[in-house]
Write an enzyme that holds these catalytic residues in place. Structure first.
Site, PDB file in Angstrom:
ATOM      1  N   ALA A  45      -1.356   5.555 -15.151  1.00  0.00           N
ATOM      2  CA  ALA A  45      -2.333   5.647 -16.365  1.00  0.00           C
ATOM      3  C   ALA A  45      -3.670   5.624 -15.998  1.00  0.00           C
ATOM      4  CB  ALA A  45      -1.940   4.387 -17.523  1.00  0.00           C
TER       5      ALA A  45
ATOM      6  N   GLN B  82      -5.877   3.775 -17.054  1.00  0.00           N
ATOM      7  CA  GLN B  82      -6.581   2.680 -16.730  1.00  0.00           C
ATOM      8  C   GLN B  82      -5.647   1.788 -15.887  1.00  0.00           C
ATOM      9  OE1 GLN B  82      -9.229   0.827 -17.169  1.00  0.00           O
ATOM     10  NE2 GLN B  82     -10.418   2.487 -18.149  1.00  0.00           N
ATOM     11  N   SER B  83      -4.988   2.476 -14.982  1.00  0.00           N
ATOM     12  CA  SER B  83      -3.903   1.925 -14.152  1.00  0.00           C
ATOM     13  C   SER B  83      -4.660   0.975 -12.933  1.00  0.00           C
ATOM     14  CB  SER B  83      -3.022   2.950 -13.160  1.00  0.00           C
ATOM     15  OG  SER B  83      -2.579   2.391 -12.097  1.00  0.00           O
ATOM     16  N   ASN B  84      -4.234  -0.283 -13.063  1.00  0.00           N
ATOM     17  CA  ASN B  84      -4.630  -1.175 -12.235  1.00  0.00           C
ATOM     18  C   ASN B  84      -4.120  -0.663 -10.721  1.00  0.00           C
ATOM     19  OD1 ASN B  84      -5.840  -3.153 -13.805  1.00  0.00           O
ATOM     20  ND2 ASN B  84      -3.849  -3.476 -14.546  1.00  0.00           N
TER      21      ASN B  84
ATOM     22  N   VAL C 198      -3.624   2.261  -9.318  1.00  0.00           N
ATOM     23  CA  VAL C 198      -4.327   3.153  -8.721  1.00  0.00           C
ATOM     24  C   VAL C 198      -5.634   2.743  -8.150  1.00  0.00           C
ATOM     25  CG1 VAL C 198      -5.552   5.349  -9.263  1.00  0.00           C
ATOM     26  CG2 VAL C 198      -3.132   5.267 -10.290  1.00  0.00           C
TER      27      VAL C 198
END
Ligand SMILES: *Cc1c(COP(=O)(O)O)cnc(C)c1O
Length: 335
Positions: free
Chosen positions: A77, A79-81, A83
């Site tokens: 997403a 706001q993916s942590n 990634v």
């Protein structure tokens, strides 16, 4: 062969500040009038502020290097942590990082789209492909991999959340660390509570505990899927991971328990109880939770304490899997 010896067979690079601390939460415990509460600080694993993906990446990136990959490729997403931590790991070892970010319709604020994890991806130099709402992540991933291969690149693909067998090894190591800490603190927790998303954290913890003959229950608090879907996802991954390390069937179907009552309206969408949990942890323990994972998991913990799931003599351990960076993406929604 002990589990420690078994785990030494797998290549691992050093990315995280370990062991992460196991800290008591006395003020929260007093307020909730419940069991003794502990928090495992996997939010501060060190790499680019931290989070649970760093433990997984210690094994995943080791494999990428072993295979002589020249770039990491992953998706998540906006706001993916995961990634963000992958971009950081790539920078640390000198690989390029290509990330696909899916717009799952969570929010249109500029903080959500450009602050928090997104900002840090940019700072780490990741190549970002931001998808339109209508575009599919998996299709874009196939196209990206194809074009990299066509250009003679050697991509190493990391699934969303880093949740495959290799990534789950990171939480077997965490389970070993926890058992050491439990014995130092002289406690046998009644339960371990963990957010359950792509599933590798819960699966790895279960495999690690059961492979050491420890039967402490693990309660996953779901953040996206229904109970049955999420339990199967975690169970399948736990079985595959257990087989991979040579402890087949150490995890039973009954070991995998997910509570899906705190998901709210969907992945990434703030809930009232999650926002309340964020305030409570911040004000009583100076612990920063996040709206997508740990806030919802903490809402689950608080619910179960109110519902008298535990006795006052019990010890309950909350795995703080991180997400702090994501707070900045949700600035408007949290105020
Ligand atoms: C990814 C993530 C989780 C969920 O872990 P899974 O292994 O995907 O189940 C929990 N908390 C935070 C902060 C995360 O980024």
């Amino acid at each position: 062969m002990t589990l420690t010896e078994t785990m030494k067979r797998f290549k691992r690079i050093d990315l995280a500040h370990l062991p992460s601390r196991l800290e008591p939460m006395p003020r929260l415990q007093e307020r909730l009038e419940g069991p003794s509460l502990w928090i495992k600080r996997d939010d501060i694993t060190g790499l680019s502020i931290g989070g649970n993906k760093t433990r997984k990446l210690e094994y995943l990136v080791a494999e990428a290097l072993e295979l002589n990959a020249d770039c990491l490729v992953t998706l998540g997403a906006i706001q993916s942590n995961h990634v963000r931590q992958t971009a950081a790991a790539a920078a640390r070892v000198g690989l390029e990082c290509f990330s696909i970010l899916e717009d799952r319709g969570v929010s249109n604020t500029s903080n959500y789209k450009y602050n928090g994890n997104y900002l840090i991806n940019v700072l780490h130099g990741a190549h970002i492909e931001l998808l339109h709402k209508s575009e599919s992540g998996s299709e874009s991933m196939s196209k990206l991999l194809e074009s990299l291969l066509r250009n003679g690149r050697r991509p190493y693909r990391i699934p969303s959340g880093g949740s495959n067998v290799m990534g789950s090894l990171g939480y077997i190591t965490c389970a070993m660390e926890l058992l050491d800490q439990f014995s130092k603190e002289d406690i046998i927790p009644r339960e371990i509570i963990v957010p359950s998303g792509s599933g590798g954290t819960q699966a790895g913890l279960l495999v690690g505990l059961r492979a050491m003959g420890c039967d402490i229950p693990v309660l996953g608090i779901g953040v996206r899927a229904s109970q049955s879907v999420q339990e199967l996802r975690v169970y399948d991954l736990a079985c595959a991971t257990a087989n991979f390390i040579g402890y087949p069937s150490c995890v039973s179907r009954a070991d995998v328990v997910v509570d899906d009552r705190h998901v709210g309206t969907g992945y990434g969408l703030i809930t009232n109880t999650g926002a309340e949990a964020i305030s409570l942890f911040a004000q009583l323990e100076a612990q920063l939770l996040d709206p997508v994972y740990t806030g919802k998991a903490a809402a689950g913990l608080i619910h179960h304490i109110h519902a008298k799931r535990y006795n006052s003599s019990d010890h309950v351990v909350f795995i703080h899997t991180g997400g702090t960076v994501g707070l900045f993406g949700y600035a408007e929604m949290l105020q």
